[in-house]
Design an enzyme around this catalytic site. Structure first.
Site, mmCIF file in Angstrom:
data_model
loop_
_atom_site.group_PDB
_atom_site.id
_atom_site.type_symbol
_atom_site.label_atom_id
_atom_site.label_comp_id
_atom_site.label_asym_id
_atom_site.label_seq_id
_atom_site.Cartn_x
_atom_site.Cartn_y
_atom_site.Cartn_z
ATOM 1 N N PHE A 178 40.827 33.014 38.305
ATOM 2 C CA PHE A 178 40.832 34.430 37.759
ATOM 3 C C PHE A 178 41.524 35.256 38.767
ATOM 4 C CE2 PHE A 178 37.609 38.067 37.330
ATOM 5 C CZ PHE A 178 38.267 38.531 36.099
ATOM 6 N N ASN A 200 40.552 37.722 40.462
ATOM 7 C CA ASN A 200 39.743 38.178 41.777
ATOM 8 C C ASN A 200 39.809 37.065 42.875
ATOM 9 O OD1 ASN A 200 37.771 36.297 40.912
ATOM 10 N ND2 ASN A 200 36.178 38.028 40.955
ATOM 11 N N LYS A 201 40.291 35.793 42.572
ATOM 12 C CA LYS A 201 40.287 34.400 43.205
ATOM 13 C C LYS A 201 41.315 34.435 44.376
ATOM 14 C CE LYS A 201 36.606 32.843 41.647
ATOM 15 N NZ LYS A 201 36.329 33.966 40.456
ATOM 16 N N ILE A 202 41.374 33.674 45.458
ATOM 17 C CA ILE A 202 42.288 33.593 46.589
ATOM 18 C C ILE A 202 43.583 33.383 45.932
ATOM 19 C CG2 ILE A 202 42.914 32.154 48.500
ATOM 20 C CD1 ILE A 202 39.933 31.544 49.017
#
Length: 352
Positions: free
Chosen positions: A173, A175-177
């Site tokens: 997604f 907002n992930k790393i």
């Protein structure tokens, strides 16, 4: 004030545009495009795992993993009390029952309390590496071996933590790393599990594509355009992790001496910079007015309407959720950005 410092922002500084452009120019934009296989192979290689199965989200990755392990109605899956609700939902989607275990001081599942929740119906233990902190996987794997259980790692927030379970599942997604906008991937060393997950994600088509579907399956496929972005991100994962490590260090140094702030244990990789604070809601309102977005901790699973348990106030997960939140944490965050954010936190407590 408009948000100047969001909680998260993707860092697309590599070959993302070039790879997506190539995909569009070639016309291979569906799940049949070559970038899906390239991403699967590269992400698996990076993690030292034999097989990758890309899919449409972290939630669908967990669902595929559980289905491939034969989880279904009547089964139980041990799940953390403190996690994003998708972990529990994946269990419910299979028809099985999530059984919740409280967290320890690091917010991860309290492994010492798992055994008391194991029954004759338990099939899988599903730990989550919360906010980038690695769960005690040695203890989890030993327990699974003792009780002949399978293990699925929810690594949605922990790209860069080396997997050891039967299957590890990642979210991509925004907002992930690392990200592909939407997407996920399962990693496993077992070729039979990889084959089954790939089969289930693509509507259980037979090899001759005869439109005879012998089992309930899904359209959980990743497009080649998403995979192109994911591959470019994976190629720079070491650089991304290193940059985020510096972000963690700067926050630690800037916030450590504020009496009203409680720092959380160190993270193995930085997904979000989580902390606890006195007068949290007033602080968050103040920061929002200064253009700084924040986000609350996860709510305990037993507090969720679908899994409500009236005993939840006594849980550690409930206690942490009352005063925990996280600050903007994204790869492009600069030293000056962080100095401003830390300065605003200080200003709030100095004025109050």
């Amino acid at each position: 004030m408009a948000v100047k410092y969001p909680v998260s922002r993707p860092w697309l500084a590599g070959q993302e545009l070039a790879y997506v452009t190539e995909t569009i120019n070639d016309g291979w934009i569906s799940s049949q495009g070559p970038y899906v296989r390239r991403f699967e192979e590269e992400f698996a290689r990076y993690n030292g795992i034999a097989h990758g199965v890309a899919c449409s989200s972290g939630t669908t990755a967990l669902t595929l993993a559980l289905r491939a392990l034969g989880v279904g109605p009547g089964d139980e899956v041990v799940v953390p009390e403190f996690t994003m609700i998708a972990t529990a939902w994946a269990v419910t989607y299979t028809g099985a029952t999530p059984v919740f275990v409280d967290c320890g001081d690091d917010l991860n599942i309290d492994v010492s309390r798992i055994e008391e929740k194991i029954t004759s119906r338990t099939k899988v233990i599903m730990p989550v590496h919360i906010y980038g902190r690695r769960c005690d996987m040695d203890a989890v794997m030993n327990l699974a071996y003792e009780y002949n259980l399978r293990v699925v790692e929810d690594s949605a927030e922990a790209h860069g933590v080396r997997p050891v379970a039967d299957i590890a599942c990642y979210s991509l997604f925004a907002n992930k790393i690392i990200t592909s906008g939407e997407g996920g991937i399962c990693l496993t060393d077992d070729p039979r599990l990889a084959e089954q997950m790939a089969h289930l994600r693509a509507m259980a088509f037979t090899k001759d594509h005869s439109f005879l579907h012998k089992k309930l399956a899904y359209n959980f496929r990743m497009t080649s355009m998403q995979a192109a972005v994911a591959l470019a991100q994976t190629e720079r994962l070491d650089e991304i992790l290193a940059a985020r490590r510096e972000i963690e260090k700067r926050y630690d140094a800037g916030l450590a001496d504020i009496p009203q702030i409680t720092l959380m244990p160190a993270r193995d990789v930085l997904w979000m910079y989580d902390l606890r604070a006195e007068r949290r809601e007033e602080l968050r309102e103040f920061l929002a007015a200064e253009g700084i977005e924040t986000r609350l901790f996860f709510k305990p699973m037993s507090r969720q309407p679908g899994y409500f348990d009236p005993r939840w106030p006594s849980l550690n997960a409930s206690r942490f959720s009352e005063d925990g939140f996280y600050l903007p944490t994204y790869t492009g965050l600069t030293e000056d950005d962080q100095a401003y954010i830390v300065g605003r936190v200080r200003a709030f407590y100095e004025a109050n």
